[in-house]
Design an enzyme around this catalytic site. Structure first.
Site, PDB file in Angstrom:
ATOM      1  N   GLU A 113       0.843  -1.199   0.000  1.00 24.73           N
ATOM      2  CA  GLU A 113       0.000   0.000   0.000  1.00 24.73           C
ATOM      3  C   GLU A 113       0.871   1.239   0.000  1.00 24.73           C
ATOM      4  O   GLU A 113       2.070   1.182   0.285  1.00 24.73           O
ATOM      5  CB  GLU A 113      -0.939  -0.019   1.209  1.00 24.73           C
ATOM      6  CG  GLU A 113      -1.965  -1.144   1.116  1.00 24.73           C
ATOM      7  CD  GLU A 113      -3.071  -1.048   2.154  1.00 24.73           C
ATOM      8  OE1 GLU A 113      -2.959  -0.228   3.079  1.00 24.73           O
ATOM      9  OE2 GLU A 113      -4.044  -1.806   2.024  1.00 24.73           O
ATOM     10  N   HIS A 157      -9.407  10.209   2.572  1.00 21.20           N
ATOM     11  CA  HIS A 157      -9.086   9.104   1.674  1.00 21.20           C
ATOM     12  C   HIS A 157      -9.265   9.600   0.248  1.00 21.20           C
ATOM     13  O   HIS A 157     -10.284  10.204  -0.074  1.00 21.20           O
ATOM     14  CB  HIS A 157      -9.985   7.896   1.935  1.00 21.20           C
ATOM     15  CG  HIS A 157      -9.425   6.642   1.357  1.00 21.20           C
ATOM     16  ND1 HIS A 157      -9.409   6.407   0.006  1.00 21.20           N
ATOM     17  CD2 HIS A 157      -8.816   5.582   1.935  1.00 21.20           C
ATOM     18  CE1 HIS A 157      -8.820   5.241  -0.209  1.00 21.20           C
ATOM     19  NE2 HIS A 157      -8.448   4.729   0.941  1.00 21.20           N
ATOM     20  N   ARG A 165      -1.238   9.150   1.019  1.00 17.65           N
ATOM     21  CA  ARG A 165      -2.632   9.507   0.785  1.00 17.65           C
ATOM     22  C   ARG A 165      -2.889  11.006   0.687  1.00 17.65           C
ATOM     23  O   ARG A 165      -3.694  11.442  -0.133  1.00 17.65           O
ATOM     24  CB  ARG A 165      -3.487   9.000   1.943  1.00 17.65           C
ATOM     25  CG  ARG A 165      -3.751   7.563   1.824  1.00 17.65           C
ATOM     26  CD  ARG A 165      -4.690   7.144   2.903  1.00 17.65           C
ATOM     27  NE  ARG A 165      -4.889   5.712   2.716  1.00 17.65           N
ATOM     28  CZ  ARG A 165      -5.418   4.917   3.614  1.00 17.65           C
ATOM     29  NH1 ARG A 165      -5.809   5.405   4.764  1.00 17.65           N
ATOM     30  NH2 ARG A 165      -5.570   3.648   3.366  1.00 17.65           N
ATOM     31  N   HIS A 197     -11.556  10.318   6.248  1.00 24.12           N
ATOM     32  CA  HIS A 197     -11.363   8.883   6.456  1.00 24.12           C
ATOM     33  C   HIS A 197     -10.874   8.531   7.861  1.00 24.12           C
ATOM     34  O   HIS A 197     -11.360   7.607   8.477  1.00 24.12           O
ATOM     35  CB  HIS A 197     -10.342   8.408   5.424  1.00 24.12           C
ATOM     36  CG  HIS A 197     -10.156   6.937   5.387  1.00 24.12           C
ATOM     37  ND1 HIS A 197     -11.204   6.068   5.220  1.00 24.12           N
ATOM     38  CD2 HIS A 197      -9.034   6.167   5.486  1.00 24.12           C
ATOM     39  CE1 HIS A 197     -10.736   4.820   5.211  1.00 24.12           C
ATOM     40  NE2 HIS A 197      -9.436   4.854   5.390  1.00 24.12           N
ATOM     41  N   ARG A 250      -1.098   9.322   8.976  1.00 27.34           N
ATOM     42  CA  ARG A 250      -1.084   7.879   9.243  1.00 27.34           C
ATOM     43  C   ARG A 250      -0.663   7.110   7.999  1.00 27.34           C
ATOM     44  O   ARG A 250      -1.158   7.354   6.902  1.00 27.34           O
ATOM     45  CB  ARG A 250      -2.484   7.441   9.644  1.00 27.34           C
ATOM     46  CG  ARG A 250      -2.632   5.946   9.797  1.00 27.34           C
ATOM     47  CD  ARG A 250      -4.098   5.570   9.934  1.00 27.34           C
ATOM     48  NE  ARG A 250      -4.815   5.755   8.688  1.00 27.34           N
ATOM     49  CZ  ARG A 250      -5.591   4.827   8.119  1.00 27.34           C
ATOM     50  NH1 ARG A 250      -5.729   3.654   8.681  1.00 27.34           N
ATOM     51  NH2 ARG A 250      -6.228   5.079   7.003  1.00 27.34           N
TER      52      ARG A 250
HETATM   53  C1  LIG Z   1     -14.007   2.324   5.167  1.00 19.58           C
HETATM   54  C2  LIG Z   1     -12.804   2.211   6.049  1.00 19.58           C
HETATM   55  C3  LIG Z   1     -11.716   1.452   5.644  1.00 19.58           C
HETATM   56  C4  LIG Z   1     -10.595   1.339   6.462  1.00 19.58           C
HETATM   57  N1  LIG Z   1      -9.557   0.542   6.060  1.00 19.58           N
HETATM   58  C5  LIG Z   1      -8.520   0.354   6.909  1.00 19.58           C
HETATM   59  C6  LIG Z   1      -7.491  -0.574   6.603  1.00 19.58           C
HETATM   60  O1  LIG Z   1      -7.527  -1.248   5.578  1.00 19.58           O
HETATM   61  N2  LIG Z   1      -6.459  -0.706   7.480  1.00 19.58           N
HETATM   62  C7  LIG Z   1      -6.379  -0.005   8.648  1.00 19.58           C
HETATM   63  O2  LIG Z   1      -5.414  -0.162   9.410  1.00 19.58           O
HETATM   64  N3  LIG Z   1      -7.362   0.879   8.971  1.00 19.58           N
HETATM   65  C8  LIG Z   1      -8.429   1.047   8.151  1.00 19.58           C
HETATM   66  N4  LIG Z   1      -9.422   1.919   8.497  1.00 19.58           N
HETATM   67  C9  LIG Z   1      -9.347   2.568   9.810  1.00 19.58           C
HETATM   68  C10 LIG Z   1      -9.689   1.543  10.887  1.00 19.58           C
HETATM   69  O3  LIG Z   1     -10.746   0.730  10.434  1.00 19.58           O
HETATM   70  C11 LIG Z   1     -10.105   2.223  12.172  1.00 19.58           C
HETATM   71  O4  LIG Z   1      -9.185   3.199  12.539  1.00 19.58           O
HETATM   72  C12 LIG Z   1     -10.204   1.201  13.297  1.00 19.58           C
HETATM   73  O5  LIG Z   1     -11.041   0.148  12.904  1.00 19.58           O
HETATM   74  C13 LIG Z   1     -10.740   1.861  14.536  1.00 19.58           C
HETATM   75  O6  LIG Z   1     -11.001   0.880  15.490  1.00 19.58           O
HETATM   76  P1  LIG Z   1     -11.571   1.330  16.889  1.00 19.58           P
HETATM   77  O7  LIG Z   1     -11.769   0.098  17.689  1.00 19.58           O
HETATM   78  O8  LIG Z   1     -10.758   2.412  17.429  1.00 19.58           O
HETATM   79  O9  LIG Z   1     -12.988   2.003  16.529  1.00 19.58           O
HETATM   80  P2  LIG Z   1     -14.270   1.434  15.742  1.00 19.58           P
HETATM   81  O10 LIG Z   1     -13.958   0.181  15.027  1.00 19.58           O
HETATM   82  O11 LIG Z   1     -14.824   2.540  14.983  1.00 19.58           O
HETATM   83  O12 LIG Z   1     -15.244   1.091  16.947  1.00 19.58           O
HETATM   84  C14 LIG Z   1     -15.818   2.124  17.700  1.00 19.58           C
HETATM   85  C15 LIG Z   1     -16.938   1.533  18.540  1.00 19.58           C
HETATM   86  O13 LIG Z   1     -17.367   2.480  19.493  1.00 19.58           O
HETATM   87  C16 LIG Z   1     -18.794   2.531  19.510  1.00 19.58           C
HETATM   88  N5  LIG Z   1     -19.168   3.841  20.030  1.00 19.58           N
HETATM   89  C17 LIG Z   1     -18.847   5.066  19.533  1.00 19.58           C
HETATM   90  N6  LIG Z   1     -19.350   6.028  20.332  1.00 19.58           N
HETATM   91  C18 LIG Z   1     -19.981   5.402  21.357  1.00 19.58           C
HETATM   92  C19 LIG Z   1     -20.700   5.834  22.485  1.00 19.58           C
HETATM   93  N7  LIG Z   1     -20.904   7.127  22.762  1.00 19.58           N
HETATM   94  N8  LIG Z   1     -21.236   4.907  23.315  1.00 19.58           N
HETATM   95  C20 LIG Z   1     -21.088   3.575  23.062  1.00 19.58           C
HETATM   96  N9  LIG Z   1     -20.421   3.097  21.997  1.00 19.58           N
HETATM   97  C21 LIG Z   1     -19.882   4.011  21.165  1.00 19.58           C
HETATM   98  C22 LIG Z   1     -19.162   2.257  18.082  1.00 19.58           C
HETATM   99  O14 LIG Z   1     -20.509   1.875  17.971  1.00 19.58           O
HETATM  100  C23 LIG Z   1     -18.170   1.140  17.751  1.00 19.58           C
HETATM  101  O15 LIG Z   1     -18.624  -0.081  18.266  1.00 19.58           O
HETATM  102  C24 LIG Z   1     -10.556   2.037   7.691  1.00 19.58           C
HETATM  103  C25 LIG Z   1     -11.635   2.812   8.091  1.00 19.58           C
HETATM  104  C26 LIG Z   1     -12.761   2.892   7.286  1.00 19.58           C
HETATM  105  C27 LIG Z   1     -13.920   3.701   7.742  1.00 19.58           C
END
Ligand SMILES: Cc1cc2nc3c(=O)[nH]c(=O)nc-3n(C[C@H](O)[C@H](O)[C@H](O)COP(=O)(O)OP(=O)(O)OC[C@H]3O[C@@H](n4cnc5c(N)ncnc54)[C@H](O)[C@@H]3O)c2cc1C
Length: 539
Positions: free
Chosen positions: A115, A243, A289, A350, A385
């Site tokens: 990537e 993105h 990016r 993104h 990032r």
């Molecule tokens: C389309 C897309 C593609 C991506 N592709 C990649 C990739 O290929 N590689 C990579 O490294 N990263 C990628 N990313 C980034 C990566 O997916 C995220 O940074 C990572 O998944 C974040 O994980 P997290 O556990 O921090 O949050 P999330 O996975 O977003 O989880 C957050 C959680 O918190 C909950 N929540 C939020 N607010 C509250 C609240 N007030 N009360 C209760 N629950 C709440 C939500 O419902 C969810 O369950 C991508 C992101 C997107 C959107």
């Protein structure tokens, strides 16, 4: 209603679930999540998770690539710690059943993708549905643990600190302490006082502060806003990753066309068919990016075109269907056959590189409060990032935080909760002015896109600041006198995070990484090799 637990995890993406899986041996865990358990940014990740997994790669190369992308603002100690943890993270994911794509038959080596910004193939992926595969595997693993309870449709409102204790005034120098959170149970429409010894914020990103985003609807920056309001430091919020390639189609809610499509040889074209990335970076489509997003933004604004095109029609048709089944299927459902048609794309918000400041163990400045994943600012990403480093950072920091929480818990033998009042309903009645919610939300998302987007200026940032201050006053007033609902909570958080992004962007008097301001178009030498840090003075 009041509940007590050892660990409260707010969020069920990769950060929250990985942490829960590690601490569930130590005590009871409650995970609150505001929609269905799998709804998260994690679930939509396509490209994969970066780690040093092949013989021709090395930690030094991965560290070097990460530091280069971060443009001087990564914390090298954190980068090394996370990168070195990478192989163990992938191994743990394999152990819970994540089915990463392999080169040939079942027992073949992992198929590592390339990537933008990476000097080696090091991205483990499950076709183009990596996030869903990881999310499902983590959820199954967590659900097999009897000490973990997942509460869906429960949205955290506020972190509980001394601020909520009747008659308590913090003494000078007294640390802010966290005892859990007030949580709205949407089905019962009641606020639960959820008391916990240790709380983890894993609420993910804030893409929905902007009009165009690849993030699902949960990404409203709730954890960031809650932590800031509780008195934690937040930093580097000006560094928003746009993105470069979200699908441009009226029926697609900013569907992401993964970086990996360019990694496999996708070419960006104007509608005339002309290529343009060679004018902007020697690595062309594989430039970082921010460079690709700005190049597209520049070409679109210059010509007034609504989108550019990503062309993979020169790749083998069978390979495309095998490597990108999700993108192929989604596009086909919209009448686009990506084996023969160019894909119309635009940039979209993104990833937010900044967040709640943590140390190397995932601890925030508030006692007993940890943060990991996209909500956190650990020092890993700096000003930009590197692709696929976020899933890695979230998993690694879930591990570091769990290790630290283990030590913390064992030092809490004589701990007891203070008397915490229930959520106050004083002075609250339904004012029946709910139109304010949808109107203000739309307005914020639009002006954030137009004024605080890919290319910024002092003038537009100042205008945005004036607007958000007025709106935030209105919203705070509304919040105080109306019953608390899901929409009000999200609106307050979106407005708070918008304000914080604008303040960080105004603070930085240079362009660096993802932050580009035409009034300071150069990167300053050493003066700005520092984080933009904000802390509420109302706590
Ligand atoms: C389309 C897309 C593609 C991506 N592709 C990649 C990739 O290929 N590689 C990579 O490294 N990263 C990628 N990313 C980034 C990566 O997916 C995220 O940074 C990572 O998944 C974040 O994980 P997290 O556990 O921090 O949050 P999330 O996975 O977003 O989880 C957050 C959680 O918190 C909950 N929540 C939020 N607010 C509250 C609240 N007030 N009360 C209760 N629950 C709440 C939500 O419902 C969810 O369950 C991508 C992101 C997107 C959107």
């Amino acid at each position: 209603m009041e509940i007590k637990t050892d660990f409260l995890v707010i969020g069920s993406g990769i950060g929250g679930l990985s942490f829960a899986l590690k601490v569930c041996e130590l005590g009871d865990v409650i995970i609150v999540t505001k929609k269905q358990d799998s709804e998260s940014n994690t679930n939509y990740a396509q490209g994969g998770i970066a780690s040093v997994l092949s013989k021709d790669d090395s930690f030094e190369l991965h560290i070097g690539d990460t530091l280069r992308a971060g443009d001087g603002l990564c914390n090298p100690e954190v980068v090394r710690k996370v990168v070195e943890e990478g192989p163990a993270c992938i191994n743990e994911l394999l152990q819970i059943g994540v089915n990463f794509s392999r080169k040939k038959e079942k027992d073949g080596e992992l198929d590592l993708g390339l990537e933008g910004g990476h000097s080696k193939n090091r991205v483990a992926h499950a076709s183009d549905l990596t996030g869903r595969e990881i999310e499902n595997s983590l959820l199954s693993a967590v659900k097999s643990k009897t000490s973990v309870k997942i509460l869906e449709d429960h949205i955290a409102i506020d972190l509980i600190t001394q601020h909520h204790l009747k008659g308590h005034h913090r003494k000078p120098g007294e640390k802010i302490k966290c005892w859990g959170a007030y949580v709205l149970d949407q089905e019962q429409n009641q606020v639960i006082t959820c008391l916990s010894r240790i709380t983890l914020l894993a609420t993910g990103g804030a893409g929905r502060v902007y009009l165009h985003t690849t993030n699902p609807s949960i990404a409203t920056g709730d954890g960031l806003a809650m932590a800031y309001q509780a008195g934690a430091k937040v930093a580097n919020l000006e560094f928003i990753q746009f993105h470069p390639t979200a699908l441009y189609h009226e029926k697609a809610d900013s569907f992401l066309i993964s970086e990996a499509v360019r990694g496999e040889g996708g070419i960006l074209r104007l509608k005339s068919g002309e290529t343009f990335m060679e004018k902007y970076h020697p690595r062309k489509e594989l430039a970082p990016r921010d460079v690709v997003a700005r190049a597209i933004d520049f070409e679109l604004k210059k010509r007034g075109d609504p989108c550019v095109y990503l062309d993979i029609t020169h790749l083998d048709q069978r390979f495309i269907k095998l490597r990108f089944p999700h993108i192929y299927g989604k596009c086909l459902s919209l009448g686009l056959d990506i084996t023969t048609d160019w894909i119309p794309v635009v940039p979209a918000t993104h990833y937010i590189c900044g967040g709640v400041v943590t140390d190397l163990e995932g601890r925030t400045g508030i006692e007993n409060l940890y943060a990991c994943g996209e909500v956190a600012c650990t020092g890993m990403h700096g000003a930009n990032r590197l692709a696929s480093n976020s899933l890695l950072e979230a998993t690694a920091f879930a591990h570091f935080s769990a290790d630290s929480a283990r030590k913390k818990l064992s030092s809490m033998k004589h701990f007891s909760f203070p008397s915490i009042p229930p959520w106050s309903l004083e002075g609250v009645f339904d004012q029946q002015e709910w139109v304010i919610i949808s109107h203000n939300r739309d307005w914020i998302q639009k002006f954030m896109w137009d004024y605080v987007g890919i290319v910024r200026s002092n003038r537009r940032l100042e205008q945005a600041k004036r607007r958000i201050n007025i709106l935030l006053d209105e919203i705070t007033e509304f919040y105080k006198v109306n019953p608390v609902t899901y929409d009000v909570i999200e609106l307050r958080n979106i407005a708070t995070v918008a304000k914080l992004i604008i303040e960080c962007a105004l603070m930085r008097k240079e362009s660096r990484g993802l932050h580009y301001n035409i009034d300071y178009s150069e990167t300053a030498d050493t003066n700005w090799l520092k984080d933009t840090i904000l802390e509420s003075d109302e706590v």
